[in-house]
Design a protein around this motif. Structure first.
Motif, mmCIF file in Angstrom:
data_model
loop_
_atom_site.group_PDB
_atom_site.id
_atom_site.type_symbol
_atom_site.label_atom_id
_atom_site.label_comp_id
_atom_site.label_asym_id
_atom_site.label_seq_id
_atom_site.Cartn_x
_atom_site.Cartn_y
_atom_site.Cartn_z
ATOM 1 N N ARG A 28 1.165 -0.875 -0.199
ATOM 2 C CA ARG A 28 -0.026 -0.125 -0.552
ATOM 3 C C ARG A 28 0.759 1.428 -0.002
ATOM 4 N NH1 ARG A 28 -5.170 -1.530 0.865
ATOM 5 N NH2 ARG A 28 -5.778 0.015 -0.173
ATOM 6 N N GLY A 29 1.807 0.770 0.014
ATOM 7 C CA GLY A 29 2.720 2.303 0.817
ATOM 8 C C GLY A 29 2.546 3.465 0.718
ATOM 9 N N GLU A 30 2.488 3.419 2.383
ATOM 10 C CA GLU A 30 1.525 4.310 2.945
ATOM 11 C C GLU A 30 1.971 5.380 3.202
ATOM 12 O OE1 GLU A 30 -2.245 3.411 3.961
ATOM 13 O OE2 GLU A 30 -2.379 5.497 4.366
ATOM 14 N N PRO A 31 3.284 5.224 4.004
ATOM 15 C CA PRO A 31 4.197 6.113 4.269
ATOM 16 C C PRO A 31 4.588 7.052 2.856
ATOM 17 C CG PRO A 31 5.110 3.965 5.172
ATOM 18 C CD PRO A 31 3.920 4.001 4.520
ATOM 19 N N MET A 32 4.896 6.105 1.700
ATOM 20 C CA MET A 32 4.643 7.171 1.042
ATOM 21 C C MET A 32 3.591 7.893 0.663
ATOM 22 S SD MET A 32 8.119 7.373 -0.227
ATOM 23 C CE MET A 32 7.714 7.918 -2.030
ATOM 24 N N VAL A 33 2.522 7.613 0.561
ATOM 25 C CA VAL A 33 1.130 8.484 0.056
ATOM 26 C C VAL A 33 1.101 8.917 0.965
ATOM 27 C CG1 VAL A 33 -1.791 7.889 0.201
ATOM 28 C CG2 VAL A 33 0.020 5.949 -0.942
ATOM 29 N N TRP A 34 1.727 9.646 2.312
ATOM 30 C CA TRP A 34 1.587 10.216 3.455
ATOM 31 C C TRP A 34 2.743 11.716 2.789
ATOM 32 C CZ3 TRP A 34 -1.001 10.288 8.409
ATOM 33 C CH2 TRP A 34 -1.831 10.021 8.168
ATOM 34 N N LEU A 58 5.241 12.977 9.490
ATOM 35 C CA LEU A 58 4.554 11.797 7.964
ATOM 36 C C LEU A 58 4.430 10.786 8.497
ATOM 37 C CD1 LEU A 58 4.716 14.730 5.883
ATOM 38 C CD2 LEU A 58 2.906 14.570 7.134
ATOM 39 N N ILE A 59 5.595 9.920 8.183
ATOM 40 C CA ILE A 59 6.029 8.420 7.633
ATOM 41 C C ILE A 59 5.458 7.770 8.385
ATOM 42 C CG2 ILE A 59 7.816 6.402 8.442
ATOM 43 C CD1 ILE A 59 9.260 8.551 5.441
ATOM 44 N N VAL A 60 5.783 7.797 9.944
ATOM 45 C CA VAL A 60 4.709 7.813 11.878
ATOM 46 C C VAL A 60 3.820 8.251 11.873
ATOM 47 C CG1 VAL A 60 4.814 7.892 14.351
ATOM 48 C CG2 VAL A 60 7.331 8.257 12.992
ATOM 49 N N GLY A 61 3.171 9.030 11.104
ATOM 50 C CA GLY A 61 1.507 9.166 10.844
ATOM 51 C C GLY A 61 1.190 7.858 9.888
ATOM 52 N N ALA A 62 1.483 7.573 9.360
ATOM 53 C CA ALA A 62 1.149 6.809 7.860
ATOM 54 C C ALA A 62 1.683 6.150 8.804
ATOM 55 C CB ALA A 62 1.782 6.739 6.684
ATOM 56 N N ARG A 63 2.289 5.513 9.496
ATOM 57 C CA ARG A 63 2.371 3.756 10.191
ATOM 58 C C ARG A 63 0.846 3.141 10.986
ATOM 59 N NH1 ARG A 63 4.490 1.237 6.734
ATOM 60 N NH2 ARG A 63 7.156 0.932 6.645
ATOM 61 N N GLY A 114 -7.598 -1.236 -15.282
ATOM 62 C CA GLY A 114 -7.057 -2.168 -15.600
ATOM 63 C C GLY A 114 -5.737 -3.103 -14.471
ATOM 64 N N SER A 115 -4.903 -2.117 -13.715
ATOM 65 C CA SER A 115 -4.016 -2.413 -12.959
ATOM 66 C C SER A 115 -5.029 -2.328 -11.255
ATOM 67 C CB SER A 115 -3.190 -1.061 -12.945
ATOM 68 O OG SER A 115 -2.311 -1.140 -11.394
ATOM 69 N N LEU A 116 -5.487 -1.995 -11.248
ATOM 70 C CA LEU A 116 -6.615 -1.899 -10.202
ATOM 71 C C LEU A 116 -7.311 -3.095 -10.624
ATOM 72 C CD1 LEU A 116 -7.904 1.611 -9.479
ATOM 73 C CD2 LEU A 116 -6.205 0.406 -7.734
ATOM 74 N N GLY A 117 -7.927 -3.701 -10.992
ATOM 75 C CA GLY A 117 -8.559 -5.210 -11.187
ATOM 76 C C GLY A 117 -7.533 -6.008 -11.149
ATOM 77 N N ALA A 118 -5.772 -5.441 -11.442
ATOM 78 C CA ALA A 118 -5.265 -6.758 -11.258
ATOM 79 C C ALA A 118 -4.877 -7.236 -9.788
ATOM 80 C CB ALA A 118 -4.499 -6.978 -12.275
ATOM 81 N N GLY A 119 -5.852 -6.496 -9.098
ATOM 82 C CA GLY A 119 -5.423 -6.576 -7.428
ATOM 83 C C GLY A 119 -4.263 -5.384 -6.917
ATOM 84 N N ALA A 120 -3.628 -4.906 -7.623
ATOM 85 C CA ALA A 120 -2.058 -3.732 -7.901
ATOM 86 C C ALA A 120 -3.088 -2.752 -6.760
ATOM 87 C CB ALA A 120 -2.046 -3.438 -8.301
ATOM 88 N N THR A 121 -2.106 -2.322 -5.704
ATOM 89 C CA THR A 121 -3.144 -1.045 -4.975
ATOM 90 C C THR A 121 -3.054 -0.116 -5.566
ATOM 91 O OG1 THR A 121 -0.818 -1.068 -3.945
ATOM 92 C CG2 THR A 121 -1.813 -2.734 -2.627
ATOM 93 N N PRO A 122 -3.848 1.301 -5.247
ATOM 94 C CA PRO A 122 -3.467 2.106 -5.420
ATOM 95 C C PRO A 122 -2.215 3.202 -6.070
ATOM 96 C CG PRO A 122 -4.941 2.232 -4.132
ATOM 97 C CD PRO A 122 -4.308 0.917 -3.539
ATOM 98 N N TRP A 123 -1.069 2.645 -4.829
ATOM 99 C CA TRP A 123 0.371 2.717 -4.328
ATOM 100 C C TRP A 123 0.814 2.289 -5.645
ATOM 101 C CZ3 TRP A 123 3.502 6.748 -3.365
ATOM 102 C CH2 TRP A 123 4.547 6.765 -4.567
ATOM 103 N N GLN A 124 0.768 0.960 -6.255
ATOM 104 C CA GLN A 124 1.270 -0.153 -6.934
ATOM 105 C C GLN A 124 0.786 0.640 -8.210
ATOM 106 O OE1 GLN A 124 0.271 -3.643 -5.654
ATOM 107 N NE2 GLN A 124 2.296 -4.135 -5.104
ATOM 108 N N THR A 125 -0.225 0.987 -8.770
ATOM 109 C CA THR A 125 -0.948 1.777 -10.010
ATOM 110 C C THR A 125 0.018 2.974 -9.684
ATOM 111 O OG1 THR A 125 -2.978 -0.072 -9.210
ATOM 112 C CG2 THR A 125 -3.080 2.693 -11.213
ATOM 113 N N ALA A 126 0.063 3.856 -9.524
ATOM 114 C CA ALA A 126 0.772 5.526 -8.851
ATOM 115 C C ALA A 126 2.392 4.570 -9.580
ATOM 116 C CB ALA A 126 0.599 5.785 -7.545
ATOM 117 N N THR A 127 2.200 3.620 -9.013
ATOM 118 C CA THR A 127 4.340 4.155 -9.061
ATOM 119 C C THR A 127 4.372 3.523 -10.497
ATOM 120 O OG1 THR A 127 4.821 2.166 -8.011
ATOM 121 C CG2 THR A 127 5.309 4.933 -6.753
#
Lengths: 578, 919
Positions: A21-27, B606-611, B803-816
């Motif tokens: 999900r790459g949560e940190p990157m999204v943030w 921000l990273i800590v927040g994400a976690r 297509g990407s999302l449908g194939a099971g990729a996460t939004p982040w994977q789709t984006a990158t």
């Protein structure tokens, strides 16, 4: 979900790995957007808050320091600093250990406040820093009055004091705070009126005299250039001129007399103030006072009145005190006129060029190269256009115009220097690519089927363009224009080279023939910000005004953009509707 | 063409036809005209710039016989008037003749020394006065006396109405002899009368030294301040302060002298020196022997005071060579600087050479010497950063040499306006040099091959005159812009007073004889520095923000947010500049540690927040993945800032302590250990390294072991990973920092010979610096990159994403893996357009960059860009002068830089468009 095939144990539950999900990157991406938004919002809030607070009526504080000095003025800001060991040592000697301990308890930080104390001619400073540990007594005297005044010799800038007496012809007619103030309120308006009247006379009637003199001189020089100094025509013209000059002198005497009377009448009235810098009260001429008010006893309604009156002055009056006070009307006027002329130039030519490129030129390599070049030009730094404007318009075109039409004024340049016309030309060039690109895009968006339909009905090419294509492309053209205007209004760098000045004596458009004076230098809001913020002798006093000017400029530019967006939306809707 | 159907029945109305034609013509003319006008800009700039690079032209203007050419007494000075009407030549025996330049006809002959022949003389560079310019001179005689003189060319305007007989019939441009000089009719028809006025002044010496004057020199530092240097046969070397007094009755000017002795160290064996030269600054005196051996004396006579504490603290070591007095009762030390021999050196390349002439260039700083080998060399004193071992810390350097062909230099002359000189050779050759640029501008020879006994450059630098025993030869010079050429504009140049060549921009100075230094490199460097720092800040911000907007933001919010950021683009840059300089710069200076901390701490927060966000239950995290998440980010951001403010002081203590006290300003100035700075600078980098290694190496392992874990467990694990990452990054940064410092490296640069650190990435803090400009210009560039990047990202076909999302990729994977690669060329184009804007931005750098033209990567130092330089200097530059044209060149360079960048952007954009057409 990442699973190795043939994994033996466990139940497979479909779930996407958190890792993917790459949560940190999204943030982090979100954080970037947040920073961008914070910056713009922060900037707007800062400019809005500082710009609007410039004219707020602040209370007047009187501070008595421990060395016996008294300061009266407005507190403009406060900050903390860390005094060095020498300061602390000196302080301990003077005020004992307790004072030092207090500072140490505050992590060595000391608060100090900047007071606008004014009365420059008596103190030699406009502002004074007061450190907290120096203060013995602080009060807000009821009768302290803020005076904004016109400069007279040494006396310039703000004035703070308590009114004690009112004098007419040097005789005290009212004594005591309240009485003197009442008299002031009663007489000040009419004195201001007389002052206005005098300024009007000076500007119009004396201006006329000046113009007539100048014209005479130029006429004589023209005759000299045409016929030579020895000629009969020259001698005749000279005689005629002497006659005219005599008449002018007479007129001038009459006007001078009128002005003298007004000044004399105004100078009868004086008000005495007690100030902290001197033991004796000092008097001010009422005619020098722009505005005065006892800040500490105003009701909120009166405060609002002062606030609004200052805004009014800012928007509608000319600057005074080296641009640090007064208004920015000439700058607003200059900006608007320059932008207007620019607009008149840029839109037709931009549309013509776009029409040519899209409708008339044969599409091929050449046209796409031209298109790339035009696109490129939109990215050329504005200062380069300024350099071109100065070198080409002012020094070449302008100098030639001078030689042809204004030879009698040489070597003083007329068009051979920066002026509003050249500034508009330069900015028109600068914004031309914006209009061309926007118009072209709009033209390209008109479906070909519509053109073909028009041709099929027997319309000629121009008829098609005029009645089918252009109206459809209008929103794009208007967008281009608005974008150009917004860019032109905010651009300063090229104007520094081609005619923006810190103080222009005359507006570029006025009542004297030929009404629009393209050769005149002009004031510009953006340049005004640069000039007052950076080249002003009294930077501290200038800063609030710069904020207000900035607010005004942002307001103009942003509202132009908004208008553009609105117009575009409306036109679009209209076409969708039809 | 055959018959295709019905004939045409209707005729186009003439009005329509006419309108059609007019429209075609107008649109064609207007369109083409507009496009031509726009391209005119480029050609106009080139047209103004080209003359800079034009070479110099020399053209023979004939030979004239001149009076007295057969005399044997040598010509010691010759000069001419501004309009090249006449010339004057003074011979050693006092024979002064003025003659017409065109015909050689004699106008005046005088014997100025009344039969006494001077033993020595000096003609310093021409000084400019309010009335015009004058050639001053001092002569020394065998009886020990001195005489001063002024050779002034006076201009008078004769009555136009009633011109004298001799000149009445002249037409415009024509000239005639009149009284003591010449008259020429100007283009306006005025009669301009020019003549040479010679005034002698007596020099009174109190001591009345009767020893023969061997050498003399004269230096005028200001209208009142003049000095005469004298070497006598007795070996006494002295400098006299000269004071002029005017006799109220006779009008005669007398000069009285007060003497300062210089302890000359003359060597009998060497014989008499041949030249005595005093620097224009009055700080040095050169004694030159014929074989080139030269002594330089430090001629300063002054006392200065130093605080006792400073003296003991180290000032002492700098002044060991000088006398120090300790006045009683005062807390100071007085250092006495007295004239003394400072250094000796050799002016000639090889042993055989003999100096034939030596004189100062305009400005009286550069000594130009010609010798028998034909070399012409330029020397001037320079103060090197490393102590050179001379007592005053100055050495004389041979900055420029023009190698000769073996024919001796017979005469030298310098221009009154610039650093230009002319040399005449024994074989009749003449050469004109631009000394600073080491350029031989023109060379010619006179047909007779006679030695050039005297040479002169005309005051306007448009003519050259060479006197030979055979006649006077003239050349017309058209030098163009000798001060600038490609190598001086873009290369290093050895300017006066520098120890070596350098890139310098300093176009104007306080005095008339200032040497303009027009190297564009510092400005180009400043432009690149500004662009680089602002793009480093703007590009990541804009790209990340654009990715978030298109991929993760609630579509409803997208439009208002996009237009808000677009509004940023329309903010006038003068506003940003003003805020940068007057609000941001003073503010950041007070919170520098916190600002630096924020750069690191906000992302960490921000990273800590994400976690932490990951710890939310699955259902909530899906439901809140749009707006609530953005709100959470919005709220976390200020938290990071607050954290930075809190931690700033601590960080200053850890990294930037000087003698145990946190003091970042002192640290930046060069105090304190190097390791702290490295650790701080390397922190982001080691965080990246550790982070990347975690993803690369621990990632697969984590995936493997976490297969069976619940979401919560994974999140907890990730949290632990963050803590590990932070600790490891700190550890690595500490380690690397110590390592770098241990290797002797310092982020503030190496210590230069003068004890100051230079060339580092960080260094002394100036409030208006590259960081501030980078931030604010980044602010100006962000909206541009953002808008274009957002357009590129959002125009990626939705089908690809689905297509990407449908194939099971996460939004982040789709984006990158799908969106960004597809939009890559669009993103690149956006970056280029952003770069283009940053390169040419004027107001922000003008207001917030300090405007010092230095080449220094220090983030905390100022700089000057091409654009800001144009804005400040062009209004003052006189039209068509070198300075004006060089500023146009600066504009052209800017134009070229943006043109290249924009064309790249455009080309990439076209590729991008084609690619989408394919999709």
């Amino acid at each position: 979900m990442l699973m190795k095939q043939g994994q033996p144990k466990g139940v497979l539950r479909r779930r996407s790995s958190l890792f993917a999900r790459g949560e940190p990157m999204v943030w982090l991406t979100g954080g970037s957007l947040t920073l961008c938004l914070l910056m713009i919002v922060g900037l707007l809030v800062l400019v809005f808050a500082r710009g609007c607070s410039t004219f707020v009526v602040a209370p007047i504080t009187q501070i008595e320091t421990k060395d016996g000095k008294v300061y009266l003025g407005e507190i403009t800001r406060e900050d903390t600093f860390e005094p060095g060991p020498e300061v602390l040592e000196a302080l301990e000697k003077e005020q004992g250990k307790a004072a030092v301990d207090k500072i140490k308890a505050n992590e060595g930080q000391v608060t100090r406040r900047l007071m606008r104390t004014g009365n420059f001619e008596y103190s030699g400073e406009h502002f004074h820093w007061v450190t907290d540990f120096d203060i013995a007594k602080e009060s807000t005297p009821e009768w302290a009055v803020v005076v904004e005044r016109h400069a007279r010799e040494e006396a310039s800038g703000r004035f703070y004091g308590e009114p004690v007496a009112f004098r007419i012809d040097g005789e005290v007619v009212a004594e005591g705070n309240e009485a003197a103030w009442k008299k002031f309120l009663e007489l000040h308006p009419e004195i201001l009126e007389r002052r206005e009247e005098r300024l009007g006379i000076e500007e119009n009637e004396l201006g006329d005299i000046r113009d007539r003199r100048g014209e005479g001189r130029l006429e004589l020089r023209r005759v000299e250039l045409d016929h030579g100094k020895d000629s009969e025509q020259y001698r005749q013209q000279q005689a005629r001129q002497t006659e005219i000059n005599k008449k002018i002198d007479e007129d001038k005497l009459a006007i001078d007399e009128k002005i003298r009377k007004l000044i004399e009448e105004n100078e009868r009235y004086q008000i005495d103030f007690e100030i902290t810098q001197r033991d004796q009260p000092v008097s001010l001429y009422l005619t020098d006072i722009v505005r005065a008010y006892p800040a500490n006893q105003l009701t909120s309604g009166e405060k609002r009145e002062v606030y609004l009156s200052r805004w009014g002055e800012f928007l509608l009056d000319e600057p005074r005190e080296a641009n640090q006070e007064g208004g920015v009307y000439p700058a607003i006027f200059g900006t608007v006129i320059m932008t207007l002329i620019m607009c008149i130039l840029v839109v037709p030519f931009g549309v013509l060029a776009a029409l040519y490129l899209r409708e008339y030129a044969k599409q091929g390599t050449l046209v796409s190269i031209v298109r790339i070049a035009v696109n490129n030009l939109a990215g050329v730094p504005s200062i380069v256009f300024g350099v071109f404007g100065l070198g080409f318009f002012c020094y070449i075109v302008g100098a030639n115009i001078d030689e042809l039409f204004y030879a009698e004024k040489l070597p003083n340049p007329t068009f051979g220097k920066g002026g509003i016309m050249w500034a508009s030309f330069t900015l028109a060039l600068l914004t031309l690519p914006v209009v061309i690109v926007a118009t072209e895009e709009a033209l390209a968006a008109v479906p070909n089927s519509m053109r073909e339909g028009s041709y099929a009905c027997g319309a000629s090419k121009w008829q098609t363009i005029q009645r089918i294509v252009l109206p459809r492309a209008m929103p794009g053209v208007i967008t281009g224009m608005i974008l150009a205007v917004a860019r032109g209004a905010g651009e300063v760098a090229p104007l520094m080279l081609v005619g923006a000045v810190k103080l222009a004596p005359e507006l570029p458009v006025d009542g004297t023939f030929p009404f629009i004076h393209g050769e005149r230098s002009f004031m510009h809001l953006g340049f005004h910000i640069f000039d007052v913020g950076f080249q002003s002798p009294n930077a501290e006093a200038a800063k609030p005004m710069v904020f207000t000017t900035t607010l005004l400029l942002i307001f103009i530019v942003v509202s132009l953009n908004l208008v553009g967006i609105w117009v575009r939306g409306r036109l679009r809707k209209q076409f969708v509707g039809t | 063409m055959g018959y295709t159907g019905r004939t045409r029945e209707r005729v186009t109305k003439p009005g329509v036809r006419r309108a059609e034609n007019i429209a075609r013509f107008l649109i064609g003319a207007g369109g083409i005209g507009t496009i031509v006008a726009v391209s005119l800009i480029f050609f106009f700039l080139v047209w103004v710039v080209v003359p800079i690079f034009g070479g110099a032209d020399i053209e023979e203007a004939g030979r004239t016989e001149y009076p007295g050419r057969a005399e044997t007494s040598p010509v010691i000075k010759t000069g001419m008037d501004e309009h090249r009407l006449f010339t004057w030549a003074l011979r050693k025996n006092g024979d002064l003749r003025v003659f017409r330049l065109d015909t050689g006809e004699q106008i005046v002959q005088r014997d100025v020394f009344e039969n006494a022949e001077p033993t020595c003389w000096t003609f310093p560079p021409v000084t400019k006065t309010l009335e015009g310019s004058k050639q001053e001179a001092v002569f020394g005689f065998a009886d020990g006396s001195l005489k001063a003189a002024e050779f002034k060319i006076q201009t008078k305007w004769l009555f136009e109405d009633d011109p004298p007989e001799e000149v009445k019939d002249l037409k415009i441009g024509e000239r005639a002899q009149y009284q003591q000089g010449m008259v020429q009719v100007t283009p306006l028809g005025q009669y301009r009368y020019e003549y040479l006025e010679v005034a002698f002044k007596d020099v009174e010496d109190d001591e009345d030294d009767s020893s023969e004057v061997v050498l003399v020199d004269f230096s005028r530092q200001s209208e009142q301040d003049t000095y005469i240097g004298v070497l006598r046969k007795s070996g006494a070397l002295a400098i006299y302060a000269a004071e002029e007094t005017e006799n109220a009755f006779t009008g005669k000017i007398t000069i009285s002298l007060s003497k300062y002795d210089l302890p000359a160290e003359l060597d009998e064996a060497r014989g008499d020196p041949k030249f005595l030269k005093m620097l224009g600054t009055g700080t040095g005196v050169f004694l030159v022997w014929p074989d080139g051996f030269t002594q330089r004396y430090d001629a300063r006579y002054m006392d200065f005071e130093v605080k006792r504490a400073d003296w003991d603290a180290g000032v002492k070591d700098e002044w060991t060579e000088y006398e120090a007095r300790f006045p009683e009762g005062r807390d100071v030390v007085v250092v006495e600087i007295r004239p003394r021999l400072a250094e000796t050196f050799d002016l000639v390349r090889d042993a055989e050479g003999q100096i034939t002439s030596a004189l100062f260039l305009n400005g009286k700083t550069t000594l130009l010497v010609g010798d028998t080998t034909g070399d012409v060399r330029a020397w001037f004193p320079a103060k090197p950063k490393a102590k050179p071992g001379t007592i005053d810390g100055i050495i004389t350097v041979n900055a420029h040499s023009f190698e000769g062909s073996g024919t001796p230099v017979a005469s030298l002359s310098v221009s009154q306006r610039t650093r230009m000189a002319a040399a005449g050779f024994a074989n009749g050759d003449v050469k004109v040099f631009q000394v600073t640029n080491r350029e031989v501008l023109a060379a010619a020879t006179n047909q007779s091959g006679d030695a050039v006994t005297a040479i002169a450059i005309s005051p306007k630098e448009n003519g050259l005159l060479a006197l030979t025993p055979n006649g006077a030869y003239q050349w017309n010079l058209e030098l163009g812009h000798p001060e600038s050429n490609v190598s001086s504009l873009f290369g290093k140049v050895w300017y006066e007073g520098l120890e070596s060549s350098a890139h310098v921009w300093q176009s104007t100075g306080g005095t008339d004889d200032f040497e303009p230094k027009m190297g564009l490199m510092p400005l180009v460097f400043g432009t690149i520095k500004a662009t680089l720092y602002s793009i480093i800040i703007a590009a990541p911000l804009a790209f990340l923000a654009a990715i978030f907007t298109t991929e993760f933001l609630d579509p409803k919010l997208r439009s208002p947010i996009k237009s808000t950021i677009e509004m940023m683009a329309s903010l006038p840059s003068v506003v940003l500049g003003f805020l940068a300089a007057l609000v941001l710069a003073p503010f950041v200076k007070t919170v520098l540690p916190a600002t630096l901390a924020a750069v690191f701490l906000v992302p960490v927060t921000l990273i800590v927040g994400a976690r932490l966000w990951q710890m939310l239950p699955t259902r909530l995290s899906i439901r809140w993945s749009r707006t609530p998440r953005f709100v959470a980010i919005l709220l976390t951001f200020p938290l990071g800032l607050l954290l930075a403010i809190g931690v700033g002081g601590l960080m200053e203590r850890i990294f930037f302590s000087v003698d145990g006290e946190p003091d970042i300003m002192a640290w930046l100035n060069g105090a304190g250990p190097a390791s702290g700075g490295w650790q701080f600078l390397l922190l982001p980098m080691s965080a990246l390294i550790v982070g990347f290694s975690l993803v690369r190496f621990a990632g697969p392992w984590q995936r493997e072991i976490s297969v069976q874990w619940s979401r919560k467990q994974c999140a907890l694990f990730d949290m632990g990973k963050v803590l590990f990452w932070l600790a490891a990054s700190f550890g690595l940064a500490m380690l690397l920092g110590e390592l770098f410092a241990g290797m002797g490296l310092d982020a503030r640069g190496a210590v230069g010979p003068d004890g100051q650190r230079e060339g580092g990435l960080v260094g002394s803090y100036i409030p208006r610096n590259a960081m501030i400009v980078g931030f604010v210009m980044g602010f100006a560039v962000v909206p541009i990159i953002y808008t274009l990047a957002e357009d590129a990202l959002s125009s990626v076909p939705i089908a690809l994403k689905e297509g990407s999302l449908g194939a099971g990729a996460t939004p982040w994977q789709t984006a990158t893996r799908i969106v960004i690669p597809t939009a890559m060329s669009g993103l690149f184009g956006a970056l280029m357009v952003g770069l283009g804007r940053a390169v040419g931005e004027t107001m922000i750098v003008l207001m917030a960059a300090g405007n010092t033209a230095i080449m220094d990567w220090n983030v905390f130092n100022g700089f000057r860009t091409l654009s800001a330089n144009i804005a400040t200097e062009l209004p003052e530059a006189p039209k068509d002068e070198t300075h004006y044209r060089v500023l146009f060149l600066a504009a052209l360079v800017l134009f070229a830089m943006t043109f290249v960048i924009n064309t790249m952007a455009e080309v990439v954009r076209r590729i991008f468009r084609r690619r989408f057409a394919e999709l």
